[in-house]
Design a protein around this motif. Structure first.
Motif, PDB file in Angstrom:
ATOM      1  N   THR A  33      22.930  31.778  38.473  1.00 27.42           N
ATOM      2  CA  THR A  33      24.337  31.428  38.538  1.00 27.42           C
ATOM      3  C   THR A  33      25.198  32.483  37.869  1.00 27.42           C
ATOM      4  OG1 THR A  33      23.720  29.099  38.462  1.00 27.42           O
ATOM      5  CG2 THR A  33      26.003  29.631  37.974  1.00 27.42           C
ATOM      6  N   GLU A  34      24.767  32.941  36.708  1.00 25.55           N
ATOM      7  CA  GLU A  34      25.522  33.973  35.993  1.00 25.55           C
ATOM      8  C   GLU A  34      25.569  35.273  36.788  1.00 25.55           C
ATOM      9  OE1 GLU A  34      23.465  34.228  32.333  1.00 25.55           O
ATOM     10  OE2 GLU A  34      24.202  32.311  31.608  1.00 25.55           O
ATOM     11  N   SER A  35      24.460  35.643  37.393  1.00 23.45           N
ATOM     12  CA  SER A  35      24.444  36.890  38.152  1.00 23.45           C
ATOM     13  C   SER A  35      25.326  36.797  39.391  1.00 23.45           C
ATOM     14  CB  SER A  35      23.015  37.280  38.536  1.00 23.45           C
ATOM     15  OG  SER A  35      22.451  36.317  39.388  1.00 23.45           O
ATOM     16  N   VAL A  36      25.396  35.637  40.017  1.00 19.17           N
ATOM     17  CA  VAL A  36      26.277  35.456  41.173  1.00 19.17           C
ATOM     18  C   VAL A  36      27.737  35.564  40.743  1.00 19.17           C
ATOM     19  CG1 VAL A  36      27.079  33.756  42.858  1.00 19.17           C
ATOM     20  CG2 VAL A  36      24.644  34.110  42.536  1.00 19.17           C
ATOM     21  N   ILE A  37      28.080  34.972  39.621  1.00 17.30           N
ATOM     22  CA  ILE A  37      29.465  35.029  39.131  1.00 17.30           C
ATOM     23  C   ILE A  37      29.853  36.461  38.769  1.00 17.30           C
ATOM     24  CG2 ILE A  37      30.967  34.337  37.224  1.00 17.30           C
ATOM     25  CD1 ILE A  37      29.502  31.618  37.274  1.00 17.30           C
ATOM     26  N   VAL A  38      28.976  37.159  38.062  1.00 14.28           N
ATOM     27  CA  VAL A  38      29.267  38.543  37.681  1.00 14.28           C
ATOM     28  C   VAL A  38      29.385  39.421  38.924  1.00 14.28           C
ATOM     29  CG1 VAL A  38      28.294  40.581  36.534  1.00 14.28           C
ATOM     30  CG2 VAL A  38      28.258  38.367  35.384  1.00 14.28           C
ATOM     31  N   THR A  39      28.510  39.221  39.886  1.00  8.51           N
ATOM     32  CA  THR A  39      28.578  39.993  41.134  1.00  8.51           C
ATOM     33  C   THR A  39      29.884  39.726  41.867  1.00  8.51           C
ATOM     34  OG1 THR A  39      26.172  39.918  41.316  1.00  8.51           O
ATOM     35  CG2 THR A  39      27.407  40.468  43.305  1.00  8.51           C
ATOM     36  N   ALA A  40      30.310  38.476  41.928  1.00  5.77           N
ATOM     37  CA  ALA A  40      31.569  38.142  42.595  1.00  5.77           C
ATOM     38  C   ALA A  40      32.759  38.798  41.888  1.00  5.77           C
ATOM     39  CB  ALA A  40      31.753  36.624  42.633  1.00  5.77           C
ATOM     40  N   ILE A  41      32.732  38.818  40.568  1.00  3.69           N
ATOM     41  CA  ILE A  41      33.815  39.469  39.818  1.00  3.69           C
ATOM     42  C   ILE A  41      33.833  40.965  40.103  1.00  3.69           C
ATOM     43  CG2 ILE A  41      34.567  40.085  37.479  1.00  3.69           C
ATOM     44  CD1 ILE A  41      33.622  37.261  36.615  1.00  3.69           C
ATOM     45  N   VAL A  43      32.690  42.520  42.734  1.00  2.00           N
ATOM     46  CA  VAL A  43      33.138  42.741  44.109  1.00  2.00           C
ATOM     47  C   VAL A  43      34.657  42.620  44.192  1.00  2.00           C
ATOM     48  CG1 VAL A  43      33.109  41.743  46.433  1.00  2.00           C
ATOM     49  CG2 VAL A  43      30.979  42.098  45.214  1.00  2.00           C
ATOM     50  N   GLY A  44      35.230  41.647  43.504  1.00  4.63           N
ATOM     51  CA  GLY A  44      36.683  41.494  43.485  1.00  4.63           C
ATOM     52  C   GLY A  44      37.375  42.704  42.891  1.00  4.63           C
ATOM     53  N   ILE A  45      36.809  43.218  41.807  1.00  6.53           N
ATOM     54  CA  ILE A  45      37.389  44.421  41.185  1.00  6.53           C
ATOM     55  C   ILE A  45      37.283  45.607  42.137  1.00  6.53           C
ATOM     56  CG2 ILE A  45      37.057  46.099  39.322  1.00  6.53           C
ATOM     57  CD1 ILE A  45      36.252  43.709  37.535  1.00  6.53           C
ATOM     58  N   ALA A  46      36.148  45.755  42.798  1.00 10.36           N
ATOM     59  CA  ALA A  46      35.963  46.864  43.735  1.00 10.36           C
ATOM     60  C   ALA A  46      36.937  46.780  44.899  1.00 10.36           C
ATOM     61  CB  ALA A  46      34.526  46.874  44.249  1.00 10.36           C
ATOM     62  N   ILE A  47      37.183  45.581  45.395  1.00  6.56           N
ATOM     63  CA  ILE A  47      38.145  45.409  46.493  1.00  6.56           C
ATOM     64  C   ILE A  47      39.549  45.760  46.025  1.00  6.56           C
ATOM     65  CG2 ILE A  47      39.255  43.665  47.951  1.00  6.56           C
ATOM     66  CD1 ILE A  47      36.480  42.353  48.207  1.00  6.56           C
ATOM     67  N   ALA A  48      39.909  45.336  44.825  1.00  7.75           N
ATOM     68  CA  ALA A  48      41.240  45.648  44.294  1.00  7.75           C
ATOM     69  C   ALA A  48      41.423  47.150  44.101  1.00  7.75           C
ATOM     70  CB  ALA A  48      41.449  44.921  42.962  1.00  7.75           C
ATOM     71  N   VAL A  49      40.426  47.811  43.542  1.00  4.51           N
ATOM     72  CA  VAL A  49      40.500  49.260  43.349  1.00  4.51           C
ATOM     73  C   VAL A  49      40.580  49.964  44.696  1.00  4.51           C
ATOM     74  CG1 VAL A  49      39.205  51.281  42.539  1.00  4.51           C
ATOM     75  CG2 VAL A  49      39.394  49.253  41.091  1.00  4.51           C
TER      76      VAL A  49
END
Length: 67
Positions: A33-41, A43-49
């Motif tokens: 669960t933690e790894s999925v949450i960190v991965t989603a965060i 990915v969100g940062i990468a999309i924003a950048v």
């Protein structure tokens, strides 16, 4: 035929070992669960950048005067 069977038997034994380890330690879901949450965060940062960089590059491209 025995050359092929030996790796299959080894994989089968390894699968049984992993299954037995998982049965002895059933409460290991939090890491997933933690790894999925960190991965989603991330990915969100990468999309924003990526969106910011795309906007800056397009602005520079549009400012080029070809005449």
């Amino acid at each position: 035929m025995t050359r092929l069977m030996t790796p299959c038997i080894a994989m089968k034994e390894r699968l049984h070992q992993c299954r037995n380890i998982a049965r002895r330690q059933p409460d290991r879901g939090s890491f997933t669960t933690e790894s999925v949450i960190v991965t989603a965060i991330l990915v969100g940062i990468a999309i924003a950048v990526g969106a910011i960089l795309l906007a800056k590059v397009l602005a520079k491209v549009k400012s080029i005067d070809l005449q």
